[in-house]
Design a protein around this motif. Structure first.
Motif, short mmCIF file in Angstrom:
data_model
loop_
_atom_site.label_atom_id
_atom_site.label_comp_id
_atom_site.label_asym_id
_atom_site.label_seq_id
_atom_site.Cartn_x
_atom_site.Cartn_y
_atom_site.Cartn_z
N ARG A 2 0.89 -1.63 -0.21
CA ARG A 2 0.11 -0.38 0.11
C ARG A 2 0.83 1.38 0.10
N GLY A 3 -0.10 2.10 -0.28
CA GLY A 3 0.14 3.88 -0.12
C GLY A 3 1.53 4.05 0.62
N CYS A 4 2.88 4.98 0.82
CA CYS A 4 3.87 4.67 1.61
C CYS A 4 3.86 6.90 1.37
N CYS A 5 3.46 7.21 3.19
CA CYS A 5 3.91 8.94 3.28
C CYS A 5 5.26 8.26 3.98
N ALA A 6 5.32 9.67 3.62
CA ALA A 6 6.56 9.84 4.48
C ALA A 6 7.29 9.75 5.45
N VAL A 7 8.10 9.45 6.50
CA VAL A 7 8.16 9.55 8.06
C VAL A 7 8.93 10.54 8.00
N GLU A 9 11.15 12.21 5.32
CA GLU A 9 11.46 13.37 3.92
C GLU A 9 10.97 12.67 3.00
N ASP A 10 10.19 13.45 2.31
CA ASP A 10 10.05 13.15 0.98
C ASP A 10 10.65 12.09 -0.17
N GLY A 11 11.97 13.93 -0.35
CA GLY A 11 13.01 13.60 -0.56
C GLY A 11 12.91 12.07 -0.86
N PHE A 12 12.97 11.66 -0.11
CA PHE A 12 13.68 9.95 0.16
C PHE A 12 13.21 8.75 -0.03
N ILE A 13 11.62 9.52 -0.57
CA ILE A 13 10.81 8.11 -1.18
C ILE A 13 10.93 7.87 -2.81
N TYR A 14 11.01 6.64 -3.07
CA TYR A 14 11.21 6.78 -4.53
C TYR A 14 10.93 5.85 -5.20
N GLU A 15 9.86 6.04 -6.33
CA GLU A 15 8.88 4.88 -7.36
C GLU A 15 9.65 4.14 -7.70
N GLU A 16 10.35 3.71 -7.67
CA GLU A 16 11.35 2.33 -8.23
C GLU A 16 11.71 1.74 -7.17
N GLU A 17 12.55 0.27 -6.91
CA GLU A 17 12.80 -0.37 -6.37
C GLU A 17 14.70 0.68 -6.03
N THR A 18 15.30 0.76 -5.40
CA THR A 18 15.90 1.62 -5.41
C THR A 18 17.06 0.99 -4.56
N GLY A 171 8.08 3.23 -2.73
CA GLY A 171 7.28 4.23 -1.47
C GLY A 171 7.52 4.14 -0.42
N PHE A 172 9.14 3.54 0.18
CA PHE A 172 9.85 3.24 1.28
C PHE A 172 10.53 4.51 1.81
N ASP A 173 10.37 5.20 2.59
CA ASP A 173 11.04 5.90 3.42
C ASP A 173 13.13 5.87 3.34
#
Length: 210
Positions: A2-7, A9-18, A171-173
């Motif tokens: 399920r969609g995740c929100c930033a814990v 900072e938003d800048g460290f959430i990625y749309e692809e596996e990282t 989606g994971f911070d």
């Protein structure tokens, strides 16, 4: 997942596996701090500590520029090595955004993470941090991040435990994940590893070779 929100900072959430490479290092003593690099070799996070006598009960995660992103602090007294996380550089009276406690899993690196802003949200970390083999799960038991040993594809060898991979699901911070690694390292970092200094020949996966 399920969609995740930033814990943190938003800048460290990625749309692809990282995938990040994590180096356990220090300015003065090997094995004391961390530097984290992306797949292009760019610095993403760092944690600075200053030798074996420095206070490890409070650690600060910074970005590449030195901005304080997250503070993890050991709660005292605590029977289960409970730690708490604070946004930015912690100040007196600041409320934590999450807590981490050791799970009752003999011989395994079990942690439970409780989120204070959402009573129904929690995470679990299972595996062996001493072997650098852990999986992070959300409340639905979906994998959101993994720690694995780093493979040198050019030489087909598995590197030592001070170099490992952090893989993030979309989606994971990433800053939150690194904060949890700091706690893992403080609780389980001194666990004995058999043949720790040996390099093992392996056949790298496609991800390791990329």
């Amino acid at each position: 997942m399920r969609g995740c929100c930033a814990v943190v900072e938003d800048g460290f959430i990625y749309e692809e596996e990282t995938h990040f490479t994590v180096l356990k290092t220090s300015l003065f003593f090997a094995g004391d701090g961390f530097t984290v690099y992306d797949c292009k070799g760019q610095l993403v996070f760092r944690v600075d500590t200053y030798g074996p006598d420095s206070d490890k009960s409070e650690l600060v995660l910074m970005d590449a520029s030195g901005k304080c992103l997250l503070t993890v602090r050991r709660k005292r007294p605590s029977l289960h090595q409970r730690w708490e996380g604070f946004l930015g550089e912690r100040v007196e009276g600041q409320k934590p955004i999450f807590s981490v406690r050791r799970s009752s899993m003999i011989g395994r690196s079990g942690l439970t993470v409780d989120m204070y802003n959402n009573s129904g949200e929690e995470y679990h970390i299972e595996g062996s941090y001493a072997q650098r083999c852990c999986t992070f799960f959300n409340a639905e038991k979906e994998s959101v991040a993994e720690i694995r040993r780093k493979v040198d594809a050019s030489a087909n060898v598995m590197l030592g435990k001070d170099v490992f991979c952090l893989s993030l699901r979309p989606g994971f911070d990433g800053a939150f994940a690194m904060g949890l690694i700091l706690v893992l390292d403080q609780i389980y970092g001194d666990d004995e590893v058999v043949d720790d200094n040996s390099k093992v020949t392996v056949h790298p996966t496609t991800e390791d070779a990329s």
